[in-house]
Design a protein around this motif. Structure first.
Motif, PDB file in Angstrom:
ATOM      1  N   THR A   1      44.255  42.925  39.687  1.00 14.03           N
ATOM      2  CA  THR A   1      44.445  42.963  38.239  1.00 14.03           C
ATOM      3  C   THR A   1      43.740  41.763  37.621  1.00 14.03           C
ATOM      4  O   THR A   1      43.241  40.883  38.335  1.00 14.03           O
ATOM      5  CB  THR A   1      45.940  42.905  37.883  1.00 14.03           C
ATOM      6  OG1 THR A   1      46.454  41.628  38.271  1.00 14.03           O
ATOM      7  CG2 THR A   1      46.715  44.017  38.565  1.00 14.03           C
ATOM      8  N   GLN A   2      43.720  41.696  36.319  1.00 18.18           N
ATOM      9  CA  GLN A   2      43.125  40.555  35.636  1.00 18.18           C
ATOM     10  C   GLN A   2      43.826  39.262  36.066  1.00 18.18           C
ATOM     11  O   GLN A   2      43.185  38.249  36.307  1.00 18.18           O
ATOM     12  CB  GLN A   2      43.221  40.740  34.113  1.00 18.18           C
ATOM     13  CG  GLN A   2      42.435  39.723  33.331  1.00 18.18           C
ATOM     14  CD  GLN A   2      40.940  39.830  33.577  1.00 18.18           C
ATOM     15  OE1 GLN A   2      40.396  40.918  33.762  1.00 18.18           O
ATOM     16  NE2 GLN A   2      40.252  38.714  33.595  1.00 18.18           N
ATOM     17  N   TYR A   3      45.135  39.306  36.197  1.00 15.63           N
ATOM     18  CA  TYR A   3      45.903  38.132  36.632  1.00 15.63           C
ATOM     19  C   TYR A   3      45.482  37.689  38.033  1.00 15.63           C
ATOM     20  O   TYR A   3      45.397  36.497  38.321  1.00 15.63           O
ATOM     21  CB  TYR A   3      47.401  38.451  36.621  1.00 15.63           C
ATOM     22  CG  TYR A   3      48.253  37.338  37.170  1.00 15.63           C
ATOM     23  CD1 TYR A   3      48.555  36.223  36.389  1.00 15.63           C
ATOM     24  CD2 TYR A   3      48.748  37.389  38.475  1.00 15.63           C
ATOM     25  CE1 TYR A   3      49.318  35.188  36.906  1.00 15.63           C
ATOM     26  CE2 TYR A   3      49.510  36.357  38.991  1.00 15.63           C
ATOM     27  CZ  TYR A   3      49.802  35.262  38.201  1.00 15.63           C
ATOM     28  OH  TYR A   3      50.557  34.238  38.713  1.00 15.63           O
ATOM     29  N   ASP A   4      45.191  38.646  38.892  1.00 15.61           N
ATOM     30  CA  ASP A   4      44.837  38.349  40.279  1.00 15.61           C
ATOM     31  C   ASP A   4      43.475  37.684  40.421  1.00 15.61           C
ATOM     32  O   ASP A   4      43.158  37.143  41.482  1.00 15.61           O
ATOM     33  CB  ASP A   4      44.842  39.634  41.115  1.00 15.61           C
ATOM     34  CG  ASP A   4      46.201  40.309  41.153  1.00 15.61           C
ATOM     35  OD1 ASP A   4      47.226  39.603  41.028  1.00 15.61           O
ATOM     36  OD2 ASP A   4      46.233  41.546  41.305  1.00 15.61           O
ATOM     37  N   MET A   5      42.670  37.717  39.385  1.00 14.54           N
ATOM     38  CA  MET A   5      41.340  37.137  39.459  1.00 14.54           C
ATOM     39  C   MET A   5      41.382  35.640  39.742  1.00 14.54           C
ATOM     40  O   MET A   5      40.400  35.060  40.191  1.00 14.54           O
ATOM     41  CB  MET A   5      40.546  37.405  38.176  1.00 14.54           C
ATOM     42  CG  MET A   5      40.181  38.845  37.980  1.00 14.54           C
ATOM     43  SD  MET A   5      39.189  39.435  39.357  1.00 14.54           S
ATOM     44  CE  MET A   5      39.511  41.157  39.256  1.00 14.54           C
ATOM     45  N   LYS A   6      42.540  35.025  39.525  1.00 15.70           N
ATOM     46  CA  LYS A   6      42.647  33.594  39.811  1.00 15.70           C
ATOM     47  C   LYS A   6      42.484  33.321  41.306  1.00 15.70           C
ATOM     48  O   LYS A   6      42.220  32.202  41.714  1.00 15.70           O
ATOM     49  CB  LYS A   6      43.966  33.026  39.294  1.00 15.70           C
ATOM     50  CG  LYS A   6      45.193  33.467  40.048  1.00 15.70           C
ATOM     51  CD  LYS A   6      46.436  32.857  39.440  1.00 15.70           C
ATOM     52  CE  LYS A   6      47.652  33.089  40.304  1.00 15.70           C
ATOM     53  NZ  LYS A   6      48.796  32.353  39.803  1.00 15.70           N
ATOM     54  N   TYR A   7      42.586  34.355  42.131  1.00 14.79           N
ATOM     55  CA  TYR A   7      42.417  34.211  43.572  1.00 14.79           C
ATOM     56  C   TYR A   7      40.979  34.438  44.021  1.00 14.79           C
ATOM     57  O   TYR A   7      40.692  34.399  45.212  1.00 14.79           O
ATOM     58  CB  TYR A   7      43.362  35.159  44.313  1.00 14.79           C
ATOM     59  CG  TYR A   7      44.801  34.810  44.074  1.00 14.79           C
ATOM     60  CD1 TYR A   7      45.382  33.714  44.694  1.00 14.79           C
ATOM     61  CD2 TYR A   7      45.583  35.557  43.203  1.00 14.79           C
ATOM     62  CE1 TYR A   7      46.704  33.371  44.460  1.00 14.79           C
ATOM     63  CE2 TYR A   7      46.908  35.229  42.960  1.00 14.79           C
ATOM     64  CZ  TYR A   7      47.455  34.136  43.600  1.00 14.79           C
ATOM     65  OH  TYR A   7      48.754  33.800  43.353  1.00 14.79           O
ATOM     66  N   MET A   8      40.056  34.654  43.101  1.00 15.98           N
ATOM     67  CA  MET A   8      38.654  34.865  43.452  1.00 15.98           C
ATOM     68  C   MET A   8      38.058  33.627  44.111  1.00 15.98           C
ATOM     69  O   MET A   8      37.140  33.741  44.922  1.00 15.98           O
ATOM     70  CB  MET A   8      37.816  35.234  42.226  1.00 15.98           C
ATOM     71  CG  MET A   8      37.761  36.699  41.927  1.00 15.98           C
ATOM     72  SD  MET A   8      37.038  37.631  43.281  1.00 15.98           S
ATOM     73  CE  MET A   8      38.232  38.906  43.397  1.00 15.98           C
ATOM     74  N   ARG A   9      38.576  32.446  43.796  1.00 19.40           N
ATOM     75  CA  ARG A   9      38.073  31.231  44.425  1.00 19.40           C
ATOM     76  C   ARG A   9      38.271  31.315  45.948  1.00 19.40           C
ATOM     77  O   ARG A   9      37.393  30.949  46.719  1.00 19.40           O
ATOM     78  CB  ARG A   9      38.755  29.981  43.888  1.00 19.40           C
ATOM     79  CG  ARG A   9      38.240  28.696  44.545  1.00 19.40           C
ATOM     80  CD  ARG A   9      38.878  27.437  43.985  1.00 19.40           C
ATOM     81  NE  ARG A   9      38.891  27.374  42.543  1.00 19.40           N
ATOM     82  CZ  ARG A   9      37.855  27.041  41.773  1.00 19.40           C
ATOM     83  NH1 ARG A   9      36.691  26.780  42.339  1.00 19.40           N
ATOM     84  NH2 ARG A   9      37.970  26.980  40.472  1.00 19.40           N
TER      85      ARG A   9
END
Length: 104
Positions: free
Chosen positions: A56-64
């Motif tokens: 989800t958009q929120y999960d994008m913080k884990y792209m790092r």
């Protein structure tokens, strides 16, 4: 919570559990690109989503963490295997990228 624990377990499988947290949370210096290989980042994200469910958009913080996996030179096969081992028994049909589409 599922996403965070899945990424942690995937990191532990790919790297050693004593090394994984520092590798996954590495922040590159200002001015340096997030990832060296953008195709790898897309491939890693799709491998994760195929096995563990859409991001989800929120999960994008884990792209790092995904970028750091690529920056360490982890192969697509190793990522697929780790994702399958971690999320293979998880019923991701509700969040399947085949229903919602890939985020990357």
């Amino acid at each position: 919570m599922h996403l965070e624990s899945s990424i942690e377990l995937i990191g532990n499988l790919i790297f050693r559990s004593d090394v994984a947290p520092s590798v996954l949370k590495t922040v590159r210096p200002s001015g340096q690109a997030l990832v060296d290989d953008w195709v790898c980042l897309k491939t890693v994200a799709q491998a994760f989503e195929s096995h563990c469910g859409s991001l989800t958009q929120y999960d994008m913080k884990y792209m790092r963490a995904s970028a750091n996996i690529c920056n360490e030179g982890v192969s697509k096969d190793a990522m697929e295997e780790a994702c399958g081992n971690v999320c293979g028994s998880y019923n991701s049909a509700k969040w399947s990228p085949f229903i919602h589409g890939y985020s990357a």
